[in-house]
Design an enzyme around this catalytic site. Sequence first.
Site, PDB file in Angstrom:
ATOM      1  N   LYS A 150      67.260  85.291  44.846  1.00 19.62           N
ATOM      2  CA  LYS A 150      67.258  85.302  46.460  1.00 19.62           C
ATOM      3  C   LYS A 150      65.880  85.813  46.958  1.00 19.62           C
ATOM      4  O   LYS A 150      65.484  85.135  47.824  1.00 19.62           O
ATOM      5  CB  LYS A 150      68.422  86.626  46.727  1.00 19.62           C
ATOM      6  CG  LYS A 150      68.126  87.103  48.199  1.00 19.62           C
ATOM      7  CD  LYS A 150      69.082  87.978  48.539  1.00 19.62           C
ATOM      8  CE  LYS A 150      68.566  89.261  48.472  1.00 19.62           C
ATOM      9  NZ  LYS A 150      67.665  89.929  49.305  1.00 19.62           N
ATOM     10  N   ASN A 151      65.287  86.895  46.329  1.00 22.27           N
ATOM     11  CA  ASN A 151      63.938  87.298  46.777  1.00 22.27           C
ATOM     12  C   ASN A 151      62.810  86.295  46.261  1.00 22.27           C
ATOM     13  O   ASN A 151      61.648  86.568  46.895  1.00 22.27           O
ATOM     14  CB  ASN A 151      63.695  88.778  46.192  1.00 22.27           C
ATOM     15  CG  ASN A 151      64.549  89.706  46.669  1.00 22.27           C
ATOM     16  OD1 ASN A 151      65.201  89.464  47.759  1.00 22.27           O
ATOM     17  ND2 ASN A 151      64.525  90.936  46.061  1.00 22.27           N
ATOM     18  N   CYS A 182      69.199  95.454  55.059  1.00 19.68           N
ATOM     19  CA  CYS A 182      70.037  96.437  54.640  1.00 19.68           C
ATOM     20  C   CYS A 182      69.458  97.938  54.847  1.00 19.68           C
ATOM     21  O   CYS A 182      68.459  97.943  55.134  1.00 19.68           O
ATOM     22  CB  CYS A 182      70.259  96.591  52.765  1.00 19.68           C
ATOM     23  SG  CYS A 182      71.462  95.149  52.506  1.00 19.68           S
ATOM     24  N   ARG A 208      62.052 101.462  56.508  1.00 18.22           N
ATOM     25  CA  ARG A 208      61.439  99.907  56.200  1.00 18.22           C
ATOM     26  C   ARG A 208      60.682  99.508  57.608  1.00 18.22           C
ATOM     27  O   ARG A 208      61.049  98.611  58.111  1.00 18.22           O
ATOM     28  CB  ARG A 208      62.927  98.947  56.160  1.00 18.22           C
ATOM     29  CG  ARG A 208      63.867  99.427  55.103  1.00 18.22           C
ATOM     30  CD  ARG A 208      64.720  98.357  54.598  1.00 18.22           C
ATOM     31  NE  ARG A 208      64.017  97.232  53.756  1.00 18.22           N
ATOM     32  CZ  ARG A 208      64.889  96.442  52.950  1.00 18.22           C
ATOM     33  NH1 ARG A 208      66.125  96.207  53.394  1.00 18.22           N
ATOM     34  NH2 ARG A 208      64.049  95.686  52.250  1.00 18.22           N
ATOM     35  N   ASP A 220      65.970  97.895  43.045  1.00 20.46           N
ATOM     36  CA  ASP A 220      67.274  97.035  43.389  1.00 20.46           C
ATOM     37  C   ASP A 220      68.158  97.191  42.254  1.00 20.46           C
ATOM     38  O   ASP A 220      69.126  96.882  42.404  1.00 20.46           O
ATOM     39  CB  ASP A 220      66.885  95.531  43.530  1.00 20.46           C
ATOM     40  CG  ASP A 220      66.236  95.179  44.722  1.00 20.46           C
ATOM     41  OD1 ASP A 220      66.094  95.965  45.631  1.00 20.46           O
ATOM     42  OD2 ASP A 220      65.785  94.242  45.170  1.00 20.46           O
ATOM     43  N   ARG A 258      75.066  88.561  50.334  1.00 16.54           N
ATOM     44  CA  ARG A 258      73.884  88.633  50.693  1.00 16.54           C
ATOM     45  C   ARG A 258      72.880  88.075  49.503  1.00 16.54           C
ATOM     46  O   ARG A 258      72.131  87.398  49.587  1.00 16.54           O
ATOM     47  CB  ARG A 258      72.970  89.741  51.701  1.00 16.54           C
ATOM     48  CG  ARG A 258      73.593  90.329  52.614  1.00 16.54           C
ATOM     49  CD  ARG A 258      72.609  91.455  52.835  1.00 16.54           C
ATOM     50  NE  ARG A 258      71.788  90.995  53.732  1.00 16.54           N
ATOM     51  CZ  ARG A 258      71.501  91.410  54.988  1.00 16.54           C
ATOM     52  NH1 ARG A 258      72.092  92.438  55.462  1.00 16.54           N
ATOM     53  NH2 ARG A 258      70.325  90.999  55.386  1.00 16.54           N
TER      54      ARG A 258
HETATM   55  C1  UD1 Z   1      61.243  93.719  48.653  1.00 18.54           C
HETATM   56  C2  UD1 Z   1      62.678  93.008  48.060  1.00 18.54           C
HETATM   57  C3  UD1 Z   1      63.638  94.247  48.039  1.00 18.54           C
HETATM   58  C4  UD1 Z   1      63.087  95.172  46.823  1.00 18.54           C
HETATM   59  C5  UD1 Z   1      61.713  95.688  47.595  1.00 18.54           C
HETATM   60  C6  UD1 Z   1      61.080  96.810  46.814  1.00 18.54           C
HETATM   61  C7  UD1 Z   1      62.765  90.891  49.232  1.00 18.54           C
HETATM   62  C8  UD1 Z   1      63.397  89.969  50.129  1.00 18.54           C
HETATM   63  N1  UD1 Z   1      63.124  92.107  49.207  1.00 18.54           N
HETATM   64  O1  UD1 Z   1      61.579  94.213  49.969  1.00 18.54           O
HETATM   65  O2  UD1 Z   1      64.797  93.358  47.670  1.00 18.54           O
HETATM   66  O3  UD1 Z   1      64.106  96.254  47.070  1.00 18.54           O
HETATM   67  O4  UD1 Z   1      60.855  94.497  47.746  1.00 18.54           O
HETATM   68  O5  UD1 Z   1      61.059  96.104  45.434  1.00 18.54           O
HETATM   69  O6  UD1 Z   1      61.863  90.525  48.489  1.00 18.54           O
HETATM   70  N2  UD1 Z   1      56.990  99.488  53.568  1.00 18.54           N
HETATM   71  C9  UD1 Z   1      56.181 100.437  54.514  1.00 18.54           C
HETATM   72  N3  UD1 Z   1      55.247  99.543  55.487  1.00 18.54           N
HETATM   73  C10 UD1 Z   1      55.493  98.123  55.350  1.00 18.54           C
HETATM   74  C11 UD1 Z   1      56.126  97.603  54.275  1.00 18.54           C
HETATM   75  C12 UD1 Z   1      56.793  98.274  53.461  1.00 18.54           C
HETATM   76  O7  UD1 Z   1      56.148 101.593  54.555  1.00 18.54           O
HETATM   77  O8  UD1 Z   1      54.986  97.503  56.317  1.00 18.54           O
HETATM   78  C13 UD1 Z   1      57.646 100.454  52.411  1.00 18.54           C
HETATM   79  C14 UD1 Z   1      59.177 100.261  52.718  1.00 18.54           C
HETATM   80  O9  UD1 Z   1      59.716 100.856  53.573  1.00 18.54           O
HETATM   81  C15 UD1 Z   1      59.507 100.707  51.365  1.00 18.54           C
HETATM   82  C16 UD1 Z   1      58.205 100.122  50.359  1.00 18.54           C
HETATM   83  O10 UD1 Z   1      57.246 100.212  51.296  1.00 18.54           O
HETATM   84  O11 UD1 Z   1      59.763 101.963  51.309  1.00 18.54           O
HETATM   85  C17 UD1 Z   1      58.692  98.907  49.439  1.00 18.54           C
HETATM   86  O12 UD1 Z   1      58.847  98.045  50.488  1.00 18.54           O
HETATM   87  P1  UD1 Z   1      58.463  96.445  50.206  1.00 18.54           P
HETATM   88  O13 UD1 Z   1      57.809  96.305  48.762  1.00 18.54           O
HETATM   89  O14 UD1 Z   1      57.474  95.991  51.208  1.00 18.54           O
HETATM   90  O15 UD1 Z   1      60.010  95.743  50.290  1.00 18.54           O
HETATM   91  P2  UD1 Z   1      60.262  94.722  50.935  1.00 18.54           P
HETATM   92  O16 UD1 Z   1      59.131  93.331  50.793  1.00 18.54           O
HETATM   93  O17 UD1 Z   1      61.075  95.000  52.157  1.00 18.54           O
END
Ligand code: UD1
Length: 417
Positions: A22-23, A116, A121, A305, A397
């Site tokens: 998915k990711n 989720c 986030r 995850d 999802r």
């Molecule tokens: C992706 C994955 C998700 C996985 C996560 C971490 C997808 C669709 N989802 O989510 O399944 O759990 O990586 O491996 O690929 N953060 C900030 N500011 C930002 C962006 C992120 O503070 O602008 C924080 C987030 O709140 C979180 C951490 O950084 O605490 C990790 O987020 P990130 O690596 O960006 O995860 P996703 O890309 O949302």
Amino acid sequence: MGQYVIEGRNRLCGSVRVHGAKNSALPILAACVAVGRPCVIHNCPDLSDINSTVKILRSLGCDVRRNDGTVFVDSSRISSACITDGLMREQRSSIIFLGSLLSARGEAVMSAPGGCDIGLRPIDIHLMSMKKLGVKISESHGEIRCTAGRLTGGKVVLPFPSVGATENIILASVKSSGVTTIINAAREPEIVDLAMFLNSCGARISGAGESTVVIEGVERLYSSQYAIMPDRIVACTYMAAAAVTGSTVVIDEVIPAHLVPVFSSFEQAGCRIEVSGSKIRISSPERLRAFDRIQTMPYPGFPTDCQAIMMSVACIADGITLINENIFENRFRHVTELRRMGAEIYVQDKTAVVNGVRNLQGTLVHSTDLRAGAALVVAGLCAEGRTTVDRICYIDRGYDSLAENLTALGAVIKRKD
Ligand code: UD1
């Protein structure tokens, strides 16, 4: 909302094929917008998040057709750079269209994404990165308006190796007129898959999978066919299903190297893991043992995850297992549900202390997010009696044909919609 009804304590055997990730599929489908030519994506799982992405692609004017696991996307006639609030809220990954639209149209108009509920986030790192690349951003009444001419590239140092922000920077700069360097980039295999897809379209991305990624902008991208890599989190879920039921199961069509971060926990729990090509065979003991502290970390650390899924394993392992959640601040919502099944779990701040019990008891439990739902299914497979997992729309999802695959392995699990 839908439910899974599981009669627990059936041993599993046989083999299960893991579907596409998915990711990986979500950013690669979004990347088709940046390509601007027809693309064919194979091994795309049938998931509600993929449906949401297809809706966004169509709303932008892409021609999208699906045939089993193959998705045809033609973005050569996109007519809009604007994603409605309703579509943005359906999933977190909608934010990946930001970079893709900037590449394709030099602008993107959207609101904050949904997804989720596992913590705040925010998208500050995404927006900060775009600004570093020269994108002008204005926010008003919840709408984020980003504009740029053809980007010239630049150096972006990430304060945290965010998966989504790394993907957005790659997408925004893939057709820039200069060179972009990402320092402290996320190293997840999904980043590598995205870069390999874009390179197959003529992009020049190097270093994906390492902390420094370099993107040399190209004038244009070309049509390509690409197969999505296997889903490492789904593979871990089937490993957990085998572990908690004392079973031997072959998990097929995986990239074992992606699962190395979770192997040691299963081995410490007493499981035997044999790897052969794209197959993993996991053989599990009658009683699992507690395993060393899990610390969720960016890749190649233990994946957040898989945290909930491994907590279900720890619930019936002999001894105490400690689990630290370091990535998301609200990712222990499954604890309350597992406790309803008789699990002994104490949470303090970022740490869960799991005191393994001999048996869980089936009852009605609620999925609170995608992986929490998967964890409850795993718990239901080993619980005494009947477990009803409610709100399985979250599980939809990320898991294609979960009940069918588990049934084929010998589980008793029925879907009720
Ligand atoms: C992706 C994955 C998700 C996985 C996560 C971490 C997808 C669709 N989802 O989510 O399944 O759990 O990586 O491996 O690929 N953060 C900030 N500011 C930002 C962006 C992120 O503070 O602008 C924080 C987030 O709140 C979180 C951490 O950084 O605490 C990790 O987020 P990130 O690596 O960006 O995860 P996703 O890309 O949302």
